[in-house]
Enzyme design. Structure first.
Site, PDB file in Angstrom:
ATOM      1  NE  ARG A 107      -3.821   0.649   2.009  1.00 54.20           N
ATOM      2  CZ  ARG A 107      -5.004   0.683   2.600  1.00 54.20           C
ATOM      3  NH1 ARG A 107      -5.151   1.357   3.728  1.00 54.20           N
ATOM      4  NH2 ARG A 107      -6.029   0.053   2.087  1.00 54.20           N
ATOM      5  CG  HIS A 134      -8.435   0.184  -2.602  1.00 53.91           C
ATOM      6  ND1 HIS A 134      -7.599  -0.879  -2.319  1.00 53.91           N
ATOM      7  CD2 HIS A 134      -9.103   0.448  -1.436  1.00 53.91           C
ATOM      8  CE1 HIS A 134      -7.755  -1.231  -1.053  1.00 53.91           C
ATOM      9  NE2 HIS A 134      -8.660  -0.441  -0.501  1.00 53.91           N
ATOM     10  CD  GLN A 137     -13.001  -1.954  -0.446  1.00 55.57           C
ATOM     11  OE1 GLN A 137     -12.149  -1.871   0.427  1.00 55.57           O
ATOM     12  NE2 GLN A 137     -14.174  -2.528  -0.230  1.00 55.57           N
ATOM     13  CG  ASP A 225     -13.879   6.094  -0.294  1.00 57.35           C
ATOM     14  OD1 ASP A 225     -13.832   5.884   0.936  1.00 57.35           O
ATOM     15  OD2 ASP A 225     -12.857   6.046  -1.020  1.00 57.35           O
ATOM     16  CB  CYS A 266     -14.057   0.884   0.515  1.00 54.05           C
ATOM     17  SG  CYS A 266     -13.388   2.544   0.762  1.00 54.05           S
ATOM     18  NE  ARG A 294     -10.102  -5.271   0.664  1.00 51.12           N
ATOM     19  CZ  ARG A 294      -9.352  -4.255   1.109  1.00 51.12           C
ATOM     20  NH1 ARG A 294      -9.909  -3.247   1.749  1.00 51.12           N
ATOM     21  NH2 ARG A 294      -8.043  -4.224   0.880  1.00 51.12           N
TER      22      ARG A 294
HETATM   23  N1   CP Z   1     -11.076  -0.342   2.768  1.00 54.96           N
HETATM   24  C1   CP Z   1      -9.797  -0.358   3.135  1.00 54.96           C
HETATM   25  O1   CP Z   1      -8.876  -0.553   2.335  1.00 54.96           O
HETATM   26  O2   CP Z   1      -9.614  -0.212   4.490  1.00 54.96           O
HETATM   27  P1   CP Z   1      -8.239  -0.004   5.256  1.00 54.96           P
HETATM   28  O3   CP Z   1      -7.719   1.351   4.891  1.00 54.96           O
HETATM   29  O4   CP Z   1      -8.600  -0.119   6.717  1.00 54.96           O
HETATM   30  O5   CP Z   1      -7.276  -1.077   4.830  1.00 54.96           O
HETATM   31  N1  NVA Z   2     -10.233   6.647  -0.853  1.00 60.00           N
HETATM   32  C1  NVA Z   2      -9.742   6.196   0.418  1.00 60.00           C
HETATM   33  C2  NVA Z   2      -9.885   4.700   0.550  1.00 60.00           C
HETATM   34  C3  NVA Z   2      -9.454   4.135   1.864  1.00 60.00           C
HETATM   35  C4  NVA Z   2      -9.549   2.646   1.923  1.00 60.00           C
HETATM   36  C5  NVA Z   2      -8.296   6.617   0.594  1.00 60.00           C
HETATM   37  O1  NVA Z   2      -7.508   6.487  -0.351  1.00 60.00           O
HETATM   38  O2  NVA Z   2      -7.962   7.106   1.667  1.00 60.00           O
END
Ligand code: CP
Ligand code: NVA
Length: 308
Positions: A107, A134, A137, A225, A266, A294
């Site tokens: 990530r 992502h 997700q 989101d 998400c 997930r």
């Molecule tokens: N939805 C998601 O990716 O959650 P986290 O940021 O908690 O991993």
């Molecule tokens: N759009 C959000 C998703 C988190 C899982 C971010 O990138 O922070």
């Protein structure tokens, strides 16, 4: 090498088989304690590195649990504690990690970091979120929709809010899984048009509708989101709230969707900003199934990554 970098860079038939496989693996575990090993152990003797340059609850825990259920071992690494956060190149990090581990999930911020990791790693790399996409997700979201409502092909999905990284992966999925997608939000927060155009080129309808009520008409699924993503400057917060207030998913907006429409987010959510608690905890909502999925979807992704 089976890298899982994005929905649009993965073959549509492979994506379909991952969803189906995730569903069977989930069904096979129904009712078992979470720590029960899977009957087959496809990750036995495998070591998986989980690298986080941004915070995470779901991605971190679901990957860790998934690897363990499949018989593998994990190490969770924070980017800032690695030499990566102190000037070592991504390319060198990728080559070094490939000598120790069988799979890398990362990530990160810039998409270029993910691509450089994949280019130099000699083991598969999985995108656990970048500023731009992502994909894990969206695999969980497709699995969740299909569990509740059957095939997503031909359905109408509506995204209300910021045209962010999660929306981008939805747009890629629209093209790959064959569903229609409507974006509703203010022009400054439009998605990158490349995602919209790519999906349209695959023959699905992708629309931009400024009126959220019109947008959700006929929707089978309404998604939102957070209004401020992890990579967005916190200074954007007040402006975003003003721009997006009219795109909140609340009971009034849901009443314009199909009566059996699902609601997804998400998570993590800012309750009563992008969606009201009434909707999040209401009859349309499948947010916690989404979070659970997930785990199952990523197990299928990891199996595919390690297929010879
Ligand atoms: N939805 C998601 O990716 O959650 P986290 O940021 O908690 O991993
Ligand atoms: N759009 C959000 C998703 C988190 C899982 C971010 O990138 O922070």
């Amino acid at each position: 090498m089976n890298h899982f970098l994005d929905i649009n860079t993965t073959d549509a038939a492979a994506l379909r088989s991952m969803i189906d496989n995730a569903r069977s693996m989930k069904e096979a575990r129904a009712g078992l304690p979470k720590g029960t090993p899977d009957a087959d152990q496809p990750l036995a003797n495998h070591m998986v590195a989980l690298i986080f340059e941004k915070p995470s609850t779901r991605t971190r825990v679901s990957f860790d649990v998934g690897v363990r259920q499949m018989g593998g071992q994990t190490m969770v690494l924070s980017g800032s504690e690695m030499q990566l956060g102190h000037g070592e190149t991504i390319a060198d990090t990728a080559r070094v990690l490939s000598r120790y581990v069988d799979l890398i999930m990362i990530r990160t911020f810039e998409e270029a970091t993910l691509h450089e990791m994949a280019e130099y790693a000699s083991v598969p790399v999985i995108n656990g979120l970048t500023n731009r996409t992502h994909p894990c997700q969206i695999m969980a979201d497709i699995l969740t929709f299909e569990e509740h409502r059957g095939p997503i092909k031909g359905k109408k999905v509506v995204w209300s809010g910021d045209g962010n990284n999660v929306f981008a992966s939805f747009a890629q999925a629209a093209g790959q899984f064959g569903f229609d997608l409507t974006f509703t939000g203010p022009p400054p927060l439009d998605p990158e048009m490349v995602f919209v155009e790519e999906a349209r080129a695959k023959g699905v309808k992708v629309e931009i509708e400024r009126d959220p009520r019109k947008a959700v008409e006929g929707a089978d699924l309404v998604v939102t989101d957070t209004w401020v993503s992890m990579h967005d400057p916190q200074s954007a917060k007040e402006r975003r709230h003003n721009q997006l207030r009219g795109y909140q998913v609340n009971a009034a907006l849901m009443s314009h969707a199909r009566p059996d429409a699902l609601f997804m987010h998400c998570l993590p959510a800012h309750r009563d900003d992008e969606a009201t608690s009434e909707v999040m905890d209401g009859p349309h909502s499948v947010i916690f199934d989404e979070a659970e999925n997930r785990l199952h979807a990523q197990k299928a992704v990891m199996r595919w990554c390690l297929e010879k």
